[in-house]
Design a protein around this motif. Structure first.
Motif, short mmCIF file in Angstrom:
data_model
loop_
_atom_site.label_atom_id
_atom_site.label_comp_id
_atom_site.label_asym_id
_atom_site.label_seq_id
_atom_site.Cartn_x
_atom_site.Cartn_y
_atom_site.Cartn_z
N VAL A 423 0.85 -1.19 0.00
CA VAL A 423 0.00 0.00 0.00
C VAL A 423 0.89 1.24 0.00
O VAL A 423 1.66 1.46 0.95
N ARG A 491 -10.23 -1.31 4.67
CA ARG A 491 -10.21 -1.81 3.30
C ARG A 491 -9.69 -3.22 3.26
O ARG A 491 -8.89 -3.63 4.11
N VAL A 493 -7.51 -6.01 1.31
CA VAL A 493 -6.39 -6.08 0.38
C VAL A 493 -6.08 -7.54 0.09
O VAL A 493 -6.41 -8.44 0.86
N HIS A 497 -0.94 -7.71 -4.55
CA HIS A 497 -1.55 -6.56 -5.20
C HIS A 497 -1.02 -5.27 -4.59
O HIS A 497 -0.55 -5.24 -3.45
N TYR A 499 -1.78 -0.98 -3.86
CA TYR A 499 -2.86 -0.03 -3.59
C TYR A 499 -2.24 1.33 -3.27
O TYR A 499 -1.07 1.44 -2.91
N SER A 500 -3.06 2.40 -3.39
CA SER A 500 -2.62 3.75 -3.04
C SER A 500 -3.66 4.38 -2.13
O SER A 500 -4.87 4.30 -2.41
#
Length: 760
Positions: A423, A491, A493, A497, A499-500
């Motif tokens: 992230v 969130r 996750v 993967h 994420y921002s």
């Protein structure tokens, strides 16, 4: 001392009692602060901010007893907890319910016979009462008073001094009385929970009584045959330890489950024959009173048949909780979490008696290996968080192991890059605000009573990659504390993967968002049911999934005001960011909601100093199924015949092209604008967004200039020019929007951003 974010109603407010806040705060008598975040599913996440950042001062123990009450005890207080310091002082569950503790911790001090009442260190006494006629031997006067966060820090220093002196003299920590002439200090209004006869002397159930004393003998109680269970507890040097211990009947926890005080390494308790488990946090102290290690010592299965003796020896806790990470990292949070359910299965692990041993400063944590339970079940998890070494920065790890039914001999969490979600975190701050912030993170699990949230100091602004584990499904709750504000987001996750996420990225304003999961204790903040209408605004940043508000971790002078009008007539007005009104069920009525926040008096706030939000809307129709609040959530006025419906309120979130301090270095300015409707787990208005406009002011709202807006259907980009005359100033913005049903939004943010002294 308890508190909440600024979204709580004013004392005279008409808000219904069910209206809660996402984060509630407790200040312990030692000055340490605990934040309790409740998710929509009702799960609680606890984060601790230690009163001191000195090495070893971030060590804590967490207990949950059979009644569900949760206790957070600083390691420096453990030798005195349940003795001179009553366990009620650390009962976070009770403190959250105590309205009198909003600004201070109310305490009652019991003195020994012949002692003249004087205020112990860290306390202020307000009234004293002489010993009653016919007082028991040794009973003296009593006094009522209070402690504050600041005074609690003085008590914490005294605790360290007493413990350090005992260690230096070769005595068991806690041997020296904390106060001469003081029998006990407890929270006013709480039943005594210091050492004494009966399970109620611990944090246990009111089931058939045990007894805790050196002179105990077996017998019967309520039809139960009682035998003496002796528990010996040793620290890592082999000396007898003093502190709290959790004992649970694993045949049936309703028979016996209690937090008991161990004194000089021994606790004796009268219990019925059967099967038990025990767990104790055992700190190691140095001659300065600091904590150099934490040990979670447990015995999964104990059989009592006649007089029984068992040992909990911290020297058996040989495995240090660590992590193998793809990149090097230094620990800043470690926790060993142990929960114990009985054989009846009536109480799941999420509600079972629990002990956690935690350090929020990287102090080592050890645990002793234990096999799976022979009677009942064990749930054991490990947490480890760490940051990039030294000044390299740029990344951190937040890890939680998968739950196991044993305590593994190997306490190392091993992760590969493929097992982690990456992230990209952006943490912004006001240029006038403090640079020292904090971030928290916790993977939500389904089989532990409450989760500790890893807390780490974070200099802001910052950009870093947070690597998150996904062993428990990857549902993470994160928080960012910056200046006087806290923003929260949940969130899911997936490993492998990226994420921002941007935190406190402005402009900031009062509003609402789209919430997939986390809402305040599962309560809708923009709903109507049976004519009961509630609108409760939050501080919003650029992420529609974030919720925000004022943090009690910082002094704040933000002022709030909200009003609700129906067909032009005032319905409710509050000195808070929300309104509540009953009898709002007239078909075709049109409403206007107005909310203001003002931080202009706060010297640490130079951007988004005030916001003015106006929303117009109608009520959802009885046939509007899209607005029906999901069944797991609730609202005021709800009943079987009157379901909750989400109000069709427009929302706005902004992504202004600035650096981490909200400063623009560009002449050509741009800002992303997202217009939508408030939504809870997908429930909300489906009306199409039909328009949006953005204006900018370079003279604090005296005159406004239109910007060039492109986009459609709720997704827009605004463009304008920062003139040379605006360099070194803070322009304001105004946004208007509408949907196909005629509902509208108008929002003004003064001093929304800063234009750098030099732009290009």
């Amino acid at each position: 001392m308890t508190g909440s974010t600024a979204r709580a109603a004013a004392p005279d407010s008409a808000f219904p009692a069910t209206t809660g806040t996402r984060v509630q705060y407790v200040t312990l008598i030692t000055g340490d602060r605990v934040a309790v975040t409740t998710t929509a599913s009702g799960r609680d996440v606890l984060a601790v901010r230690p009163a001191s950042r000195a090495a070893g001062d971030g060590a804590f123990a967490f207990f949950q007893d059979a009644s569900g009450d949760r206790y957070v005890i600083p390691a420096s207080a453990e030798p005195y907890a349940g003795r001179q310091l009553d366990l009620s002082l650390f009962d976070v569950t009770a403190l959250l319910k105590d309205p009198s503790a909003a600004d201070r911790v109310p305490v009652t001090v019991s003195f020994t016979a012949g002692t003249r009442p004087t205020a112990p260190t860290g306390l202020t006494l307000t009234t004293t009462t002489a010993a009653p006629a016919g007082a028991r031997a040794g009973q003296g006067a009593s006094a009522h008073g209070y402690a504050t966060a600041a005074s609690g820090r003085r008590l914490a220093r005294l605790l360290k001094q007493r413990i350090g002196a005992d260690v230096a003299a070769g005595r068991t920590p806690g041997t020296t009385p904390l106060f001469q002439g003081v029998a006990s200090i407890g929270r006013t209004g709480a039943a005594g929970r210091t050492a004494g006869a009966g399970t109620t002397s611990g944090a246990g159930t009111a089931a058939p009584p045990g007894a805790s004393a050196d002179s105990l003998q077996g017998g019967t109680s309520n039809g139960y045959k009682l035998d003496i269970l002796t528990l010996n507890v040793e620290d890592r040097s082999g000396a007898g330890a003093t502190g709290p211990l959790l004992l649970t009947d694993t045949d049936d926890a309703t028979v016996f489950a209690a937090v008991l005080p161990v004194v000089d390494g021994v606790e004796k308790v009268a219990v019925p024959d059967g099967h038990y488990s025990a767990a104790a946090p055992v700190p190691t102290y140095d001659a300065a009173g600091g904590v150099t290690a934490q040990s979670l010592v447990s015995l999964t299965d104990i059989t009592v048949s006649g007089a029984t003796t068992e040992d909990l020896d911290a020297r058996t806790a040989t495995s240090s909780l660590t992590a193998d990470t793809p990149r090097p990292a230094d620990a800043d949070f470690i926790s060993a979490n142990w929960a114990r359910a009985d054989a009846t299965g009536q109480v799941p692990l999420v509600s079972a008696p629990t002990v956690y041993t935690t350090t929020a400063d990287g102090t080592p944590v050890y645990a002793n290996a234990q096999p799976p339970a022979a009677v009942g079940t064990v749930g054991y998890t490990e947490q480890w968080s760490g940051h990039a070494p030294g000044a390299t920065g740029g990344y951190r790890y937040d890890l939680a192991s998968a739950s196991t039914d044993d305590v593994p001999a190997d306490q190392r969490i091993r992760v590969t890059t493929e097992q982690l979600a990456a992230v990209a975190e952006r943490y912004d701050r006001d240029p006038a605000g403090p640079a020292d912030g904090q971030v928290t993170g916790e993977e939500l699990t389904s089989n532990t009573p409450a989760m500790w949230s890893a807390v780490a100091d974070q200099t802001m602004p910052a950009r870093l990659t947070d690597y998150l584990s996904t062993f428990n499904g990857g549902d993470w709750l994160q928080e960012s504390f910056t200046g006087d504000l806290v923003f929260i987001g949940e969130r899911a996750v997936q490993s492998g993967h990226g994420y921002s996420v941007a935190w406190a990225h402005g402009p900031l304003a009062l509003g609402l968002g789209q919430y997939p999961d986390t809402i305040p204790a599962g309560i809708c903040e923009a709903c109507v049911a049976d004519g009961d209408l509630l609108v409760l605004m939050e501080m919003t940043d650029s992420d529609p999934g974030h919720t925000g508000g004022t943090s009690v971790y910082a002094d704040s002078s933000r002022a709030y005001q909200a009003s609700l009008y129906r067909d032009g007539a005032l319905v409710d007005s509050e000195d808070s960011p929300g309104v509540y009104a009953e009898g709002q069920d007239a078909p075709g009525a049109r409403y206007r909601f107005v909310a203001d926040q003002d931080a202009g008096a706060d010297a640490s706030v130079s951007q988004s100093t005030s916001s003015h939000t106006e929303l117009t809307f109608g009520l959802p129709s009885a046939t509007d199924t899209a607005s029906l609040l999901p069944g797991a959530l609730s609202c005021a006025g709800q009943s079987d015949s009157a379901p909750c419906r989400v109000l069709p309120l427009l929302t706005a979130h902004y992504d202004l092209a600035t650096d981490g301090t909200g400063t623009s270095h560009c002449t050509d300015q741009s800002m992303g604008v997202e217009i939508g409707h408030v939504a809870y787990q997908g429930a909300g208005s489906r009306a199409a967004i039909t328009s949006a406009a953005v204006q900018v002011s370079f003279n604090a709202g005296q005159t406004w200039h239109d910007t060039a807006v492109t986009g459609s259907a709720g997704h827009y980009q605004a463009h304008w020019t920062n003139p040379a005359a605006a360099r070194g100033t803070s322009p304001s913005i105004r946004v208007t929007a509408a949907d196909a049903d005629g509902d509208t939004l108008s929002q003004t943010v003064l001093h929304a951003y800063t234009v750098a002294a030099a732009t290009s």
